[in-house]
Write a protein that holds these residues in place. Structure first.
Motif, PDB file in Angstrom:
ATOM      1  N   HIS A 140      48.860  37.461  45.001  1.00 31.32           N
ATOM      2  CA  HIS A 140      47.969  38.060  44.158  1.00 31.32           C
ATOM      3  C   HIS A 140      46.694  37.736  44.979  1.00 31.32           C
ATOM      4  O   HIS A 140      46.391  37.648  46.583  1.00 31.32           O
ATOM      5  CB  HIS A 140      48.327  37.102  43.111  1.00 31.32           C
ATOM      6  N   MET A 141      45.471  37.956  43.434  1.00 27.35           N
ATOM      7  CA  MET A 141      44.271  37.445  44.001  1.00 27.35           C
ATOM      8  C   MET A 141      44.230  37.220  43.183  1.00 27.35           C
ATOM      9  O   MET A 141      43.689  37.624  41.475  1.00 27.35           O
ATOM     10  CB  MET A 141      43.640  38.748  44.544  1.00 27.35           C
ATOM     11  N   SER A 142      43.337  35.525  42.644  1.00 26.80           N
ATOM     12  CA  SER A 142      42.566  34.765  41.693  1.00 26.80           C
ATOM     13  C   SER A 142      41.255  35.569  41.035  1.00 26.80           C
ATOM     14  O   SER A 142      40.339  35.857  42.103  1.00 26.80           O
ATOM     15  CB  SER A 142      42.111  34.249  41.961  1.00 26.80           C
ATOM     16  N   LEU A 143      40.556  35.867  39.884  1.00 31.00           N
ATOM     17  CA  LEU A 143      39.667  36.156  39.247  1.00 31.00           C
ATOM     18  C   LEU A 143      38.750  34.690  39.117  1.00 31.00           C
ATOM     19  O   LEU A 143      37.687  34.762  39.109  1.00 31.00           O
ATOM     20  CB  LEU A 143      40.035  37.526  38.632  1.00 31.00           C
ATOM     21  N   ALA A 144      40.137  33.771  38.317  1.00 31.38           N
ATOM     22  CA  ALA A 144      38.905  32.472  37.808  1.00 31.38           C
ATOM     23  C   ALA A 144      40.620  31.252  37.785  1.00 31.38           C
ATOM     24  O   ALA A 144      41.536  31.754  37.779  1.00 31.38           O
ATOM     25  CB  ALA A 144      38.988  32.737  36.041  1.00 31.38           C
TER      26      ALA A 144
END
Length: 218
Positions: A140-144
């Motif tokens: 996954h990639m975190s946006l916030a």
């Protein structure tokens, strides 16, 4: 939603080595992240990840010596040389227990990279010095990140309605970085090495080592 920073508090000044997938030059990924910026900005309980620091953690490692990082980078070369580069799809975004993350597909190819790097890193440090291996790797990639305890139901519904087009990119390399935490703000890092995928399938250099400067990456 829980406070991300309550359970991710590093000692002041500590630097930890990680294997990351980086998005420095990925215009489509940056555009996907920016498509969520206005929504994220409505919530003071969220700390957005700056576009230049977007990343997907493949393996957290910890504080290491330069000799250890050099050995780990070298150990990664043979285990990735026969893994072919692959296309990646980023999105959709969703609210989880401590922030907003995006899905990364295909999970199988990313899991192959994780387990290859996990074995290489264990071979240098031993399994006991790494976080426990997961039963299943979750890319996954975190946006916030959430910076409070709050009811995020409205946010979750808004993310479902927003749904910008997914971003696509070609995964050709992974990065070994020395990462710093700016408390309740963001993570930054300095590059140590990049290891290319699929170099056993073609001619060319296999490992690029980046001199450590102690500063931010370009």
């Amino acid at each position: 939603m829980k406070d991300f920073w309550e359970t991710h508090h590093w000692p002041q000044g500590e630097q930890r080595v990680h294997w990351h997938l980086l998005f420095d030059d990925q215009v489509a990924v940056h555009a996907f992240a920016r498509a969520h910026a206005e929504l994220i900005g409505r919530y003071s309980e969220l700390t957005p990840v700056p576009t230049e620091w977007l990343h997907a953690t493949i393996q957290s490692i910890g504080p290491l010596t330069p000799a250890q990082t050099d050995a780990i980078a070298a150990a990664a070369r043979p285990v990735l040389r026969d893994l072919a580069p692959f296309d990646l799809e980023i999105g959709p975004a969703q609210a989880i227990h401590n922030g907003i993350v995006t899905a990364l597909y295909p999970e199988e190819e990313l899991a192959d990279v994780f387990w290859a790097l996990r074995r290489a890193t264990e071979g240098i440090l031993g399994a006991e010095l790494l976080p426990p291996a997961p039963a299943r790797f979750w890319p996954h990639m975190s946006l916030a990140y959430s910076n409070a305890r709050w009811d995020a139901d409205d946010l979750a519904r808004a993310l479902v309605r927003l749904r910008p087009a997914r971003a696509r990119m070609r995964v050709t390399r992974v990065a070994l970085v020395e990462q710093q935490q700016l408390w309740r703000d963001k993570y930054t890092w300095s590059p140590i090495a990049e290891v290319l995928l699929g170099q056993g399938l073609q001619s060319g250099a296999e490992l690029t080592v980046v001199p450590q400067s102690g500063g931010h990456r370009p």
